[in-house]
Every structure is written in C-alpha cells, then in structure tokens.
Write an enzyme that holds these catalytic residues in place. Sequence first.
Site, PDB file in Angstrom:
ATOM      1  CG  LEU A   5      -1.871   1.565   1.413  1.00 40.26           C
ATOM      2  CD1 LEU A   5      -3.133   1.195  -0.022  1.00 40.26           C
ATOM      3  CD2 LEU A   5      -2.419   1.191   2.773  1.00 40.26           C
ATOM      4  CE1 TYR A   6       6.466   5.157   1.595  1.00 37.47           C
ATOM      5  CE2 TYR A   6       7.583   3.250   0.757  1.00 37.47           C
ATOM      6  CZ  TYR A   6       7.907   4.836   0.757  1.00 37.47           C
ATOM      7  OH  TYR A   6       8.288   5.873   1.163  1.00 37.47           O
ATOM      8  CB  ALA A   7       4.663   0.591  -3.691  1.00 33.78           C
TER       9      ALA A   7
ATOM     10  CB  THR B  45       0.056   6.175  -0.895  1.00 28.22           C
ATOM     11  OG1 THR B  45       1.386   5.934  -0.403  1.00 28.22           O
ATOM     12  CG2 THR B  45      -1.128   5.130  -0.431  1.00 28.22           C
TER      13      THR B  45
END
Length: 435
Positions: free
Chosen positions: A246-248, A250
Amino acid sequence: MSHLDHTPSTPGKFKIDKSPYYSRTRWHSSVAKLTLWSSLFVTFLFLFFYRSPSSSSNNPPSSDPSRRYLASATWGGAAWEKRVRTSARIRSRNGFSVLVTGAAGFVGTHVSSALKRRGDGVLGIDNFNDYYDPTLKRARQALLERGGVFIVEGDINDVALLKKLFDIVPFTHVMHLAAQAGVRYAMQNPGSYVHSNIAGFVSLLEVCKDADPQPAIVWASSSSVYGLNTKVPFSEKDRTDQPASLYAATKKAGEEIAHTYNHIYGLSLTGLRFFTVYGPWGRPDMAYFFFTKDILKGKSIPIFEAANHGTVARDFTYIDDIVKGCLGSLDTAEKSTGSGGKKKRPAQLRVFNLGNTSPVPVTDLVSILERLLKVKAKRNVMKLPRNGDVPYTHANISYAQKEFGYKATTDLQTGLKKFVRWYLSYYGDKKAVAR
C-alpha cells in the site's frame, strides 16, 4: 550531538545549461493509462480509508489513537511570525526560500541543514507523530534550531496553516518530504498512508497552485513504485503499475497526482525515487538501525531470503548522497508557470532515481555491522514474508547524472561506519564503545 554525522558535506549549487523540458522529459506514451489507473485507485482509497480530519488550524487530527500527535500544534501571533520570517530569510546571493515538509524526519533534517548552511532560507513543518520514537525527532529539531532552522509544528493537511505560511513567506521552492513511511506498517494502519501520502500531498499542491508566485516543488516518491518488476536496474522509463504494498501504491498515486497538477495548473514538479536511505540520525524502523540495536543487545535478527533460497539485496544509499540529489533537483528545477491557479504554459515535470547503483545482499550488511560492532550477530534466517517487501532493488541513475551530475560516492562499509559511530555516541552505549 551538535551536528549531523559530525556534519555531512554541503554541495554547492549546480550550474548547468538547461534545455526545454518538453524536448526530452515528457512522460512516456502510456501516461494516459496510468493516470486512469491512478484516478480509480485514489478514488477507491478515499472511499474505504480516508476520514476527513478536523479543519481546525490549531489541532491536528487525533481520531486514530495509534497515530496521535504528541504536542499541541498551536501557531500564530507576532512572535511566531517573526520566527517564520527569520528562518526563511535568504542569506546568499541568488539563494532560495524553501519550505521543507517533514523537516524533523531523517532526510528532512539533513536536507534542511544542508540548505541552511549554503545560505538558503529554510522553514520546516512537521507533525511529530509517534510512528517511531518521537524523542529522536525532537533531538533532530533541536539540532536544526541550533543551526537557525525553525520547524513549525503542524500537519500538511491543515490548509489554513499552509496558507498562512505562504502569506508570510513567498517561498520559491518546496521540498516535500513529509510522508507516512514504511512498507510493513501499512498492514496495521492503512489509513495513515492515505492521510499523509495522498490527502496531505493534495492539500499541499492545492495551496501551492494558488500561491503567488507558485513555488517549484521537489518531492519524495520512492523506489517502492517499481513493485514487482523483475527487470533491473530499475529505470524511470520502466512500468510502475504493479505495487507490492500500500505504501508503494500511495507513492505511485502521488506521481500521477503530480502529473495532474502539472498539467492543469502549471506547477513545476520533480519526484525523487529514493533507494534505501541510511546513515546517522536515521529511522529506527529501518533494518540497519534495528539490526545494530538488537546485535548489541544479543537478540536474534531476522535475515530474509527470497524464493528458492534466493538473495535479498538492497541498493543502500548513504544520506549525504541523497542530499546531493535533493539539492541538485532543487537547483535545476524550473519555475512554475501558473498564476492565480491558472496555467499559462507547459511546466517542468520530472522523476529521478536516487540510488547507489551497487546492490548489496542483506547478509553482507550484517557482516559489516558485526565487524564494526565487534559482536557476532544471532541470525534467524526465514522466508521473505508477503508484507510488501521486495527481494531486490537496483537503481539506474543515468537520467539524474545527465541532468545535474548526480553520482553516489559513499560505499556501504564507509557509510555504516559513520552510522555506527553516531549510534554509539547518540545512545551512549558505553559497553559497545568499550569493545
């Protein structure tokens, strides 16, 4: 400690001949598909995760107890405004006035210090959240304040605060480093990534597009956007629509949002894909940092391996080399072309890899730490979990080399030696120092 890594070198401003951006840097032909994908993705995230925080200009959002802010973020008044102006005052000929978001973070502290030392005006903003030890952030804040950099305590989603800062200071540039970091934490608190990395970025861009003059913006994307790519080294031209976390996702959404604000409002935007940054004053959630801590305590450390006993390796990049890339990007950023929220002509849009170009197996990193600490690590080898981590990263930096002469010069052995020296000094580990 009264300085950064006993003070990293300060690169001077880069002087190059600029050529029109349109002739060589427009994103490749698949951008329409990527923009559509990103728009759908952002809509999904907002529907499922985003909760609008209070618009109060004096208090940051506190609905999530795991992301509570540790101090009041009050602002305003004559004395406060004077501190803002003094910190942002340019002290060198042709210097910049730079708003640095996330200034109490790892990269933010080093970049702010380097900008201030070369004579630029620097104002920081940070919310001092407790994702990791906030006392370390406070120590960085004290370090910067001794160097003349004031950090405003507040959230980048606080539009009223951002507008006030732009009313006080006509910033020429924004170095946007504020973000919810970390790949694995997204499995515990996904909403924090949307709040910071997407909503916060949009809030900042909204204020910047309406500012007069509009600032040029350099912001931190991530090497994580390359996701499940198997082609190495990673190039800015490679596909980035397969995020592994999810970090990637965003950060990838941020790149598409940047394209949108560049296209509609004429904002000059440069994205930086950092590759595994390490060094003094670093983040405690990074492997090299907590490996050092656990090795000294005699605890076992997890050593991940890829499928079929494959090697997990990272393109570790020392903080001073990242700072050089950040300053080089600022120095070569062209002015935004909008006025009053309206675009007058095409504006610059770029994205750069900033890496060391020399991937090192994590097992080698541990061996270096063992030699520096003079302690044998207790290694616990395990399979790479499905938590968003990828087995391999490797940066192609030819584009940054071409645009502003970027080149990393610090090898892992040298960089870790500087980190360990700082770590033992900062944490006062007398037993480790004696070894």
